[in-house]
Design a protein around this motif. Structure first.
Motif, PDB file in Angstrom:
ATOM      1  N   ALA A   1      65.049 -64.197  26.034  1.00  0.00           N
ATOM      2  CA  ALA A   1      65.645 -65.540  26.012  1.00  0.00           C
ATOM      3  C   ALA A   1      65.755 -66.089  27.431  1.00  0.00           C
ATOM      4  CB  ALA A   1      67.011 -65.504  25.341  1.00  0.00           C
ATOM      5  N   VAL A   2      66.121 -65.231  28.379  1.00  0.00           N
ATOM      6  CA  VAL A   2      66.241 -65.679  29.776  1.00  0.00           C
ATOM      7  C   VAL A   2      64.883 -66.150  30.303  1.00  0.00           C
ATOM      8  CG1 VAL A   2      66.717 -64.948  32.146  1.00  0.00           C
ATOM      9  CG2 VAL A   2      68.265 -64.261  30.293  1.00  0.00           C
TER      10      VAL A   2
ATOM     11  N   GLN B   1      62.452 -67.282  28.517  1.00  0.00           N
ATOM     12  CA  GLN B   1      62.074 -68.501  27.808  1.00  0.00           C
ATOM     13  C   GLN B   1      62.813 -69.717  28.364  1.00  0.00           C
ATOM     14  OE1 GLN B   1      59.779 -67.786  25.480  1.00  0.00           O
ATOM     15  NE2 GLN B   1      59.691 -69.460  24.010  1.00  0.00           N
ATOM     16  N   TRP B   2      64.146 -69.593  28.568  1.00  0.00           N
ATOM     17  CA  TRP B   2      64.865 -70.790  29.026  1.00  0.00           C
ATOM     18  C   TRP B   2      64.596 -71.075  30.490  1.00  0.00           C
ATOM     19  CZ3 TRP B   2      69.498 -68.106  26.554  1.00  0.00           C
ATOM     20  CH2 TRP B   2      70.226 -67.318  27.430  1.00  0.00           C
ATOM     21  N   SER B   3      64.225 -70.067  31.254  1.00  0.00           N
ATOM     22  CA  SER B   3      63.817 -70.336  32.642  1.00  0.00           C
ATOM     23  C   SER B   3      62.523 -71.141  32.646  1.00  0.00           C
ATOM     24  CB  SER B   3      63.623 -69.030  33.398  1.00  0.00           C
ATOM     25  OG  SER B   3      64.840 -68.297  33.422  1.00  0.00           O
ATOM     26  N   ASN B   4      61.614 -70.819  31.737  1.00  0.00           N
ATOM     27  CA  ASN B   4      60.374 -71.586  31.639  1.00  0.00           C
ATOM     28  C   ASN B   4      60.628 -73.009  31.138  1.00  0.00           C
ATOM     29  OD1 ASN B   4      58.199 -69.964  32.599  1.00  0.00           O
ATOM     30  ND2 ASN B   4      58.470 -68.623  30.828  1.00  0.00           N
ATOM     31  N   LEU B   5      61.524 -73.166  30.181  1.00  0.00           N
ATOM     32  CA  LEU B   5      61.850 -74.519  29.719  1.00  0.00           C
ATOM     33  C   LEU B   5      62.418 -75.336  30.879  1.00  0.00           C
ATOM     34  CD1 LEU B   5      62.064 -76.654  27.531  1.00  0.00           C
ATOM     35  CD2 LEU B   5      64.289 -75.692  26.891  1.00  0.00           C
ATOM     36  N   GLY B   6      63.286 -74.702  31.667  1.00  0.00           N
ATOM     37  CA  GLY B   6      63.813 -75.389  32.850  1.00  0.00           C
ATOM     38  C   GLY B   6      62.696 -75.767  33.806  1.00  0.00           C
ATOM     39  N   GLY B   7      61.751 -74.851  34.002  1.00  0.00           N
ATOM     40  CA  GLY B   7      60.622 -75.125  34.898  1.00  0.00           C
ATOM     41  C   GLY B   7      59.741 -76.247  34.377  1.00  0.00           C
TER      42      GLY B   7
ATOM     43  N   ILE C   1      60.640 -78.768  32.409  1.00  0.00           N
ATOM     44  CA  ILE C   1      61.341 -80.047  32.560  1.00  0.00           C
ATOM     45  C   ILE C   1      61.343 -80.477  34.025  1.00  0.00           C
ATOM     46  CG2 ILE C   1      63.603 -81.166  32.334  1.00  0.00           C
ATOM     47  CD1 ILE C   1      63.974 -79.518  29.758  1.00  0.00           C
TER      48      ILE C   1
END
Lengths: 309, 309
Positions: A198-199, A201-207, A209
């Motif tokens: 999950a970490v 994945q959400w780091s990539n979503l942040g990247g 955006i």
């Protein structure tokens, strides 16, 4: 007087943004035509392009449910006839039901004097998704309605954030001729995921955006990674690995599954690479003996197209 | 010649960005002073403010490990003496070990002629975190070194993204006088999380990042939500619910645990609200009979402060 609205297909999830992110492309999409009629209430009088698979009943058709939700809130009781012209494959992972719902609510809203803003229409179109999937997903409806990249920040209450689109961002989509039911695609998902995944994945979503805001194509590309869902969902898509490899070799920034599949999308910098990536994906699939069609377009920032007929 | 570097405390996780996001504040922080010496190799000659808890051994001290990693890569073999002046509480959840590591690598780099850029120093400072926690976390080191909000887009390879800071964004921090070991705080974490919770969390992280880019304080506030870790970790922090309620009533945009706690942070629009939120949190804790100190500052965009003595 009648109103025609074309609402476009959308790519949801966008690798790292499962249930949270989507964007609109220019084609394919669906057209809905509405006109006032003497007979009271909303009626769906024709559906084309669906091979007879969609119901004419307003309460069972996603576009009907969405339009009726809008009408219920206005108290409008006049007669409205609706035609739905599917111009995209059903069950393709390109937001087919969403395109119809969005076209329907935009068309009905226009027909009765635009009581709602574009943004206010979101919750009505989302009602159609609830009818289609049991869950009011908004990651296809949001971008189809508003254009561009849309983040679903919250479902309860429903809140979307429109993200910027870098000028040279193009998309290649390939729709392989296999059908996956959204329900099956969701059944292969695990209900619990590893914290460390999950970490990532959400780091990539942040990247992703951040990359959209900064117009940083390489950052967008590096962030287009899905380590949670793609490994299992791609097993349902024959030739997925070959298509992805072909797109990346053609210069795509990143490549993953569109929605729950089987369509596959690649984001690219510029039209030329996008066309090459689409051709490469199709060539890889043809070699494997599978038919497909491809769509290449810039990101669609304008949203639905209204014509007063 | 000697060089003094002050590196600031940091707030990691930032509610929805577990292991992925952090930002720097102006105080507290740590000072590291280095000077060349006749005796070869790196030696830590003094540590103050640690109540005797930190080791002088270079290989056991996080600042020493970080500085040595830098020196190893340059091949520098001259003598260097290092003093570490802890000016912030250990085990506070404010990135104490990171502040020392960052100050150490920036100071040593300056002393030997700046062979590395600020960004290149990140991986050396991260080595200190590996020594401290067994894992090379970068969500404190990144913002302490680079200033502002920093997203850790990827750990392997290490890649950080600097995010914009809206002008009026201020932070209130309260450090309650209880100690939580990072290890204990990590032990209360579940190794698997619910998919639906992960979607909520990453949608909020997306919203927070969009809010920073857009300077949308209300979006930032709505996104400052942690439904996965805060519910369990806050149980280790006496008075957490009262502090959070007090901060929100004082007008904070959002409030959550800093790092693994026990410090609690609130993001606020403007200095006045930030001071009110800090006072309100401290008042709530005092009523519960617990001591604390508070820090109020704008987001620190400048990073470490170098003085050549």
């Amino acid at each position: 007087m009648s109103v025609s609205v074309f609402a476009a297909a959308t790519v949801a999830n966008v690798a790292c943004g499962f249930d949270a992110l989507g964007f609109a492309i220019h084609e394919p999409g669906d057209e809905v035509i509405v006109r006032k009629s003497a007979q009271s209430g909303l009626r769906i009088v024709a559906i084309t392009g669906d091979e007879g698979r969609l119901p004419l009943s307003v309460t069972k058709n996603t576009a009907g449910v969405s339009a009726q939700a809008l009408l219920d809130e206005t108290g409008y009781t006049g007669g409205i006839e609706m035609e739905i012209h599917k111009k995209m494959p059903l069950g393709s992972g390109l937001g087919s039901s969403s395109a119809s719902s969005v076209a329907a609510v935009v068309a009905v809203n226009e027909l009765i004097g635009s009581p709602f803003t574009r943004a206010e229409l979101l919750r009505f179109a989302t009602e159609g998704e609830r009818a289609a999937c049991g869950v009011p997903h908004a990651d296809n409806v949001g971008p189809s309605l508003l254009g561009g990249f849309v983040l679903i920040r919250s479902y309860n209450p429903l809140e979307v954030v429109q993200l910027p689109v870098p000028d040279e961002l193009w998309c290649s989509v390939i729709h392989p001729h296999v059908e996956i039911l959204t329900e099956d695609a969701r059944n292969v998902l695990r209900r619990r995921i590893r914290l460390e995944d999950a970490v990532v994945q959400w780091s990539n979503l942040g990247g992703l955006i951040a990359g959209l805001y900064q117009g940083d194509y390489q950052l967008i590309g590096r962030s287009l990674s899905d380590i949670i869902f793609e490994p299992t969902r791609s097993l349902l898509i024959p030739g997925f690995d070959m298509m992805k490899q072909a797109a990346m070799q053609a210069g795509a920034l990143g490549c993953s599954i569109s929605g729950s599949g089987p369509s596959v999308f690649a984001l690219c910098r510029g039209e030329e690479i996008a066309r090459a990536a689409a051709d490469a994906m199709q060539h890889a699939l043809t070699k494997a003996g599978l038919g497909s069609e491809t769509y290449v377009s810039a990101i669609n920032r304008q949203g639905p197209v209204i014509r007063n007929l």
